[in-house]
Structures are given as C-alpha cells and as structure tokens.
Design a protein around this motif. Sequence first.
Motif, PDB file in Angstrom:
ATOM      1  N   ARG A  29       0.827  -1.385  -0.043  1.00  0.00           N
ATOM      2  CA  ARG A  29       0.078  -0.024   0.009  1.00  0.00           C
ATOM      3  C   ARG A  29       0.775   1.353   0.187  1.00  0.00           C
ATOM      4  O   ARG A  29       0.316   2.370  -0.051  1.00  0.00           O
ATOM      5  N   GLN A  30       2.219   1.107   0.175  1.00  0.00           N
ATOM      6  CA  GLN A  30       3.057   2.262  -0.182  1.00  0.00           C
ATOM      7  C   GLN A  30       3.015   3.152  -1.396  1.00  0.00           C
ATOM      8  O   GLN A  30       2.894   2.519  -2.409  1.00  0.00           O
ATOM      9  N   ALA A  31       2.677   4.345  -1.257  1.00  0.00           N
ATOM     10  CA  ALA A  31       2.813   5.248  -2.378  1.00  0.00           C
ATOM     11  C   ALA A  31       3.571   6.451  -2.083  1.00  0.00           C
ATOM     12  O   ALA A  31       3.662   6.972  -0.975  1.00  0.00           O
ATOM     13  N   LEU A  32       3.911   7.438  -3.256  1.00  0.00           N
ATOM     14  CA  LEU A  32       4.839   8.337  -3.146  1.00  0.00           C
ATOM     15  C   LEU A  32       3.844   9.445  -3.671  1.00  0.00           C
ATOM     16  O   LEU A  32       3.455   9.436  -4.860  1.00  0.00           O
ATOM     17  N   LEU A  33       3.778  10.976  -3.164  1.00  0.00           N
ATOM     18  CA  LEU A  33       3.050  11.649  -3.897  1.00  0.00           C
ATOM     19  C   LEU A  33       3.948  12.648  -4.636  1.00  0.00           C
ATOM     20  O   LEU A  33       4.925  13.414  -4.279  1.00  0.00           O
ATOM     21  N   ILE A  34       3.744  12.605  -5.902  1.00  0.00           N
ATOM     22  CA  ILE A  34       4.621  13.332  -6.820  1.00  0.00           C
ATOM     23  C   ILE A  34       3.761  14.365  -7.658  1.00  0.00           C
ATOM     24  O   ILE A  34       2.975  13.732  -8.639  1.00  0.00           O
ATOM     25  N   ALA A  35       4.070  15.375  -7.610  1.00  0.00           N
ATOM     26  CA  ALA A  35       3.124  16.346  -8.393  1.00  0.00           C
ATOM     27  C   ALA A  35       1.560  16.325  -8.277  1.00  0.00           C
ATOM     28  O   ALA A  35       1.104  16.310  -9.209  1.00  0.00           O
ATOM     29  N   GLY A  36       1.140  15.944  -7.115  1.00  0.00           N
ATOM     30  CA  GLY A  36      -0.124  15.475  -6.888  1.00  0.00           C
ATOM     31  C   GLY A  36      -0.686  14.424  -7.137  1.00  0.00           C
ATOM     32  O   GLY A  36      -1.691  14.129  -7.237  1.00  0.00           O
ATOM     33  N   VAL A  37       0.158  13.453  -7.655  1.00  0.00           N
ATOM     34  CA  VAL A  37      -0.274  12.238  -8.285  1.00  0.00           C
ATOM     35  C   VAL A  37       0.184  11.246  -7.434  1.00  0.00           C
ATOM     36  O   VAL A  37       1.420  11.128  -7.072  1.00  0.00           O
ATOM     37  N   ASP A  38      -0.661  10.261  -6.680  1.00  0.00           N
ATOM     38  CA  ASP A  38      -0.071   9.251  -5.883  1.00  0.00           C
ATOM     39  C   ASP A  38       0.642   7.928  -6.994  1.00  0.00           C
ATOM     40  O   ASP A  38       0.045   7.587  -7.661  1.00  0.00           O
ATOM     41  N   VAL A  39       1.917   7.734  -6.503  1.00  0.00           N
ATOM     42  CA  VAL A  39       2.505   6.877  -7.401  1.00  0.00           C
ATOM     43  C   VAL A  39       2.729   5.623  -6.473  1.00  0.00           C
ATOM     44  O   VAL A  39       3.427   5.799  -5.387  1.00  0.00           O
ATOM     45  N   SER A  40       2.096   4.566  -6.903  1.00  0.00           N
ATOM     46  CA  SER A  40       2.352   3.537  -5.748  1.00  0.00           C
ATOM     47  C   SER A  40       3.250   2.522  -6.027  1.00  0.00           C
ATOM     48  O   SER A  40       3.432   2.132  -7.496  1.00  0.00           O
TER      49      SER A  40
END
Length: 126
Positions: free
Chosen positions: A31-42
């Motif tokens: 379930r880990q995700a990274l927020l890049i430019a307003g988009v969740d990158v899983s």
Amino acid sequence: MNKGATGTARGIAVAVPVALFAAFAGTALHRQALLIAGVDVSWGTAAALLLLASLQLLLGAWSRSLIPTAVVGIVCYAAVGVLSTGGTGKQLIVADVPGNVWVYGSAGITFVMLLWCRRYGRPPRA
C-alpha cells in the motif's frame, strides 16, 4: 535418506519461513505510495513483487531445484489469501488495485520464477 531427498527436505524447510516473510513484508509494502506533483505513485506493490521474486530466485539458485521456488509461491499465495479474507475492517489487503495486483501478481511472479529457475536444475546423471 539419500542426498537428493535431504536437499529437497532442506529446501522445503527453508522455503516455508521465507514464504511467510515474503507474505507479511509484501502485505506491509503493497500500500506504500509516493505523492509526486499531486499524483499518488504506488511503488509498494512493485517492491512487494520484487521482494517475492528475488527470494524465489535466491532459493532456486541455492537449492538447484524448482520445489523450494514453488513452495515459496504456494505458501506466500495462501498466506496472502488468508490476510485478505478478514472480516469487514479487519482485512489487511483490500480489493483495490494495489491489493489485487499484490494477490494475483504473486501467483504470476511465481509462474515466471518457476520458468526462470528451470535453468538451475541439476543435470541428469550419466
């Protein structure tokens, strides 16, 4: 016990705890995700599948057999299935995109690793 049976039993004995580790660590990662430019990158699902694949490859190369690789895949898939079948609010794996990719991807990764680890099989005796 002959040498081949001892190696197979040892491979299975090592494969079960490795599979449980992969199932629990992958479930924590998926379930880990990274927020890049307003988009969740899983990224967690890919990391969980990469962890499973690397452990299967390691066991396949170490044991020079397909059996531990298959055992890791089967036990991990079963453990992930148990973790995803809890009652409402108790599930660790929810039926969304990352959850489905983790559950069904573990079966797909196992198939790919079984094909890959065929090369480590012992040559036939002369």
